[in-house]
Scaffold this motif. Structure first.
Motif, PDB file in Angstrom:
ATOM      1  N   LEU A   1       0.835  -1.205   0.000  1.00 18.82           N
ATOM      2  CA  LEU A   1       0.000   0.000   0.000  1.00 18.82           C
ATOM      3  C   LEU A   1       0.869   1.254   0.000  1.00 18.82           C
ATOM      4  N   THR A   2       2.003   1.183   0.708  1.00 19.26           N
ATOM      5  CA  THR A   2       2.942   2.311   0.694  1.00 19.26           C
ATOM      6  C   THR A   2       3.408   2.599  -0.716  1.00 19.26           C
ATOM      7  N   HIS A   3       3.695   1.542  -1.451  1.00 19.55           N
ATOM      8  CA  HIS A   3       4.136   1.711  -2.839  1.00 19.55           C
ATOM      9  C   HIS A   3       3.015   2.308  -3.693  1.00 19.55           C
ATOM     10  N   THR A   4       1.797   1.837  -3.482  1.00 15.29           N
ATOM     11  CA  THR A   4       0.659   2.361  -4.252  1.00 15.29           C
ATOM     12  C   THR A   4       0.415   3.833  -3.932  1.00 15.29           C
ATOM     13  N   LEU A   5       0.502   4.178  -2.653  1.00 15.67           N
ATOM     14  CA  LEU A   5       0.299   5.571  -2.262  1.00 15.67           C
ATOM     15  C   LEU A   5       1.378   6.486  -2.834  1.00 15.67           C
ATOM     16  N   SER A   6       2.545   5.935  -3.135  1.00 13.20           N
ATOM     17  CA  SER A   6       3.589   6.757  -3.737  1.00 13.20           C
ATOM     18  C   SER A   6       3.165   7.232  -5.124  1.00 13.20           C
ATOM     19  N   GLU A   7       2.526   6.333  -5.890  1.00 14.57           N
ATOM     20  CA  GLU A   7       2.029   6.744  -7.210  1.00 14.57           C
ATOM     21  C   GLU A   7       0.877   7.738  -7.081  1.00 14.57           C
ATOM     22  N   ILE A   8       0.022   7.504  -6.083  1.00 16.28           N
ATOM     23  CA  ILE A   8      -1.077   8.437  -5.848  1.00 16.28           C
ATOM     24  C   ILE A   8      -0.531   9.798  -5.431  1.00 16.28           C
ATOM     25  N   GLY A   9       0.502   9.778  -4.597  1.00 13.12           N
ATOM     26  CA  GLY A   9       1.135  11.028  -4.185  1.00 13.12           C
ATOM     27  C   GLY A   9       1.759  11.767  -5.347  1.00 13.12           C
ATOM     28  N   PHE A  10       2.346  11.020  -6.282  1.00 12.85           N
ATOM     29  CA  PHE A  10       2.913  11.630  -7.486  1.00 12.85           C
ATOM     30  C   PHE A  10       1.832  12.359  -8.279  1.00 12.85           C
TER      31      PHE A  10
ATOM     32  N   GLN B   1       9.031  14.417   0.858  1.00 12.25           N
ATOM     33  CA  GLN B   1       9.797  15.660   0.767  1.00 12.25           C
ATOM     34  C   GLN B   1      11.293  15.401   0.671  1.00 12.25           C
ATOM     35  N   ILE B   2      11.745  14.253   1.159  1.00 12.14           N
ATOM     36  CA  ILE B   2      13.182  13.993   1.139  1.00 12.14           C
ATOM     37  C   ILE B   2      13.584  12.925   0.114  1.00 12.14           C
ATOM     38  N   VAL B   3      12.764  11.913  -0.083  1.00 10.96           N
ATOM     39  CA  VAL B   3      13.139  10.864  -1.042  1.00 10.96           C
ATOM     40  C   VAL B   3      12.300  10.884  -2.309  1.00 10.96           C
ATOM     41  N   GLY B   4      11.279  11.726  -2.364  1.00 11.18           N
ATOM     42  CA  GLY B   4      10.441  11.783  -3.557  1.00 11.18           C
ATOM     43  C   GLY B   4       9.394  10.687  -3.571  1.00 11.18           C
ATOM     44  N   SER B   5       8.389  10.851  -4.400  1.00 10.59           N
ATOM     45  CA  SER B   5       7.296   9.876  -4.449  1.00 10.59           C
ATOM     46  C   SER B   5       7.750   8.523  -4.965  1.00 10.59           C
ATOM     47  N   LEU B   6       8.814   8.502  -5.766  1.00  4.97           N
ATOM     48  CA  LEU B   6       9.270   7.242  -6.356  1.00  4.97           C
ATOM     49  C   LEU B   6       9.900   6.316  -5.323  1.00  4.97           C
ATOM     50  N   LEU B   7      10.487   6.885  -4.264  1.00  6.02           N
ATOM     51  CA  LEU B   7      11.248   6.076  -3.310  1.00  6.02           C
ATOM     52  C   LEU B   7      10.710   6.181  -1.879  1.00  6.02           C
ATOM     53  N   ILE B   8       9.442   6.540  -1.741  1.00  6.63           N
ATOM     54  CA  ILE B   8       8.855   6.700  -0.413  1.00  6.63           C
ATOM     55  C   ILE B   8       8.979   5.428   0.420  1.00  6.63           C
ATOM     56  N   PHE B   9       8.738   4.290  -0.222  1.00  8.48           N
ATOM     57  CA  PHE B   9       8.709   3.036   0.521  1.00  8.48           C
ATOM     58  C   PHE B   9      10.037   2.705   1.186  1.00  8.48           C
ATOM     59  N   ILE B  10      11.120   3.349   0.746  1.00  7.18           N
ATOM     60  CA  ILE B  10      12.434   3.093   1.352  1.00  7.18           C
ATOM     61  C   ILE B  10      12.412   3.436   2.836  1.00  7.18           C
ATOM     62  N   LEU B  11      12.012   4.655   3.175  1.00  5.71           N
ATOM     63  CA  LEU B  11      12.024   5.080   4.568  1.00  5.71           C
ATOM     64  C   LEU B  11      10.871   4.497   5.371  1.00  5.71           C
TER      65      LEU B  11
END
Length: 259
Positions: free
Chosen positions: A30-39, A180-190
């Motif tokens: 879901l974190t990964h999906t929300l990253s695309e939604i955030g983009f 804000q720090i890793v961008g929507s593409l890499l949110i799931f990292i943190l």
């Protein structure tokens, strides 16, 4: 850089705390999906002339509960993720193409631009982080039971539906903050890797949170420093450092099991 370090501290704390529950509830997808939604939300904000963070918050908050409920059943999870991700990536590209902004806007949204973060954006980020942490503290007991002991949660009479909805909204806010720090593409990292690493070193929920925060801080601080020294993307260094920590955690776990 001062703004960047202040922002990274709050981002790391939020990511470490929420990430423990993300991993426990198996919501990395879901974190990964929300990253695309955030983009898509940030792109819409650029198109509308808003701050990108406002658009991310709007889109992720509105869609987090819906997507979370749609993907509860594992049998349809992959289809839901593919459909939602494809739709919002397409919307993000559309909004950027319709806006008058340059390609740098897309780069900032996708990969973050923490070094260029302004004082007002830092203040907004701190307020959002405080909201996420305050609500987490208020529902901590219920959330811990729901995430780590479902049977105990049912016996205690907690309304798990309400807790799940509140947590999905907290996750949506956390995604917007971390972007804000890793961008929507890499949110799931943190939001996933530090917490996933922490569970191999300790098992107490509070201890896992503390270790996840430490790993997040280590990645963001070192990433900012290396980005400053090399002029390479900060998100690249954060990704590499967090993956290295995760590999060390796996090696440590294998060593413990072997002995």
């Amino acid at each position: 850089m001062r703004h960047a370090f202040v922002a990274s501290n709050f981002i790391a704390i939020v990511s470490g705390v929420i990430g423990v529950f993300v991993v426990a509830r198996q919501l990395s997808f879901l974190t990964h999906t929300l990253s695309e939604i955030g983009f898509a939300g940030a792109s819409f904000a650029v198109f509308a002339g808003w701050a990108p963070l406002d658009g991310m918050i709007l889109f992720t908050m509105l869609s987090s509960v819906l997507v979370g409920q749609m993907s509860i059943k594992e049998s349809r999870r992959e289809a839901v993720i593919s459909a939602v991700s494809g739709l919002f990536i397409g919307l993000g590209i559309l909004f950027l193409s319709l806006s008058s902004q340059t390609a740098s806007s897309a780069t900032s949204i996708l990969f973050g631009s923490v070094v260029g973060i302004s004082a007002s954006e830092v203040h907004q980020l701190i307020i959002l982080s405080a909201v996420v942490l305050a609500i987490t503290v208020l529902i901590y007991r219920q959330l811990k039971f729901s995430s780590f002991d479902e049977v105990g949660a049912q016996v205690s009479g907690f309304n798990q539906t309400v807790i799940s909805v509140v947590f999905l909204l907290l996750l949506a806010l956390s995604v917007s903050v971390a972007a804000q720090i890793v961008g929507s593409l890499l949110i799931f990292i943190l939001l996933t890797i530090p917490a996933a690493s922490a569970k191999y070193f300790t098992h107490g929920v509070a201890k896992m949170m503390g270790l996840a925060i430490l790993f997040s801080l280590l990645g963001t601080w070192a990433g900012l420093l290396l980005g400053y020294l090399t002029n390479w993307p900060v998100s690249f260094f954060i990704a590499v450092i967090e993956v290295i920590i995760y590999v060390i955690a796996l090696l440590y776990q294998n060593f413990i099991e072997a002995n």
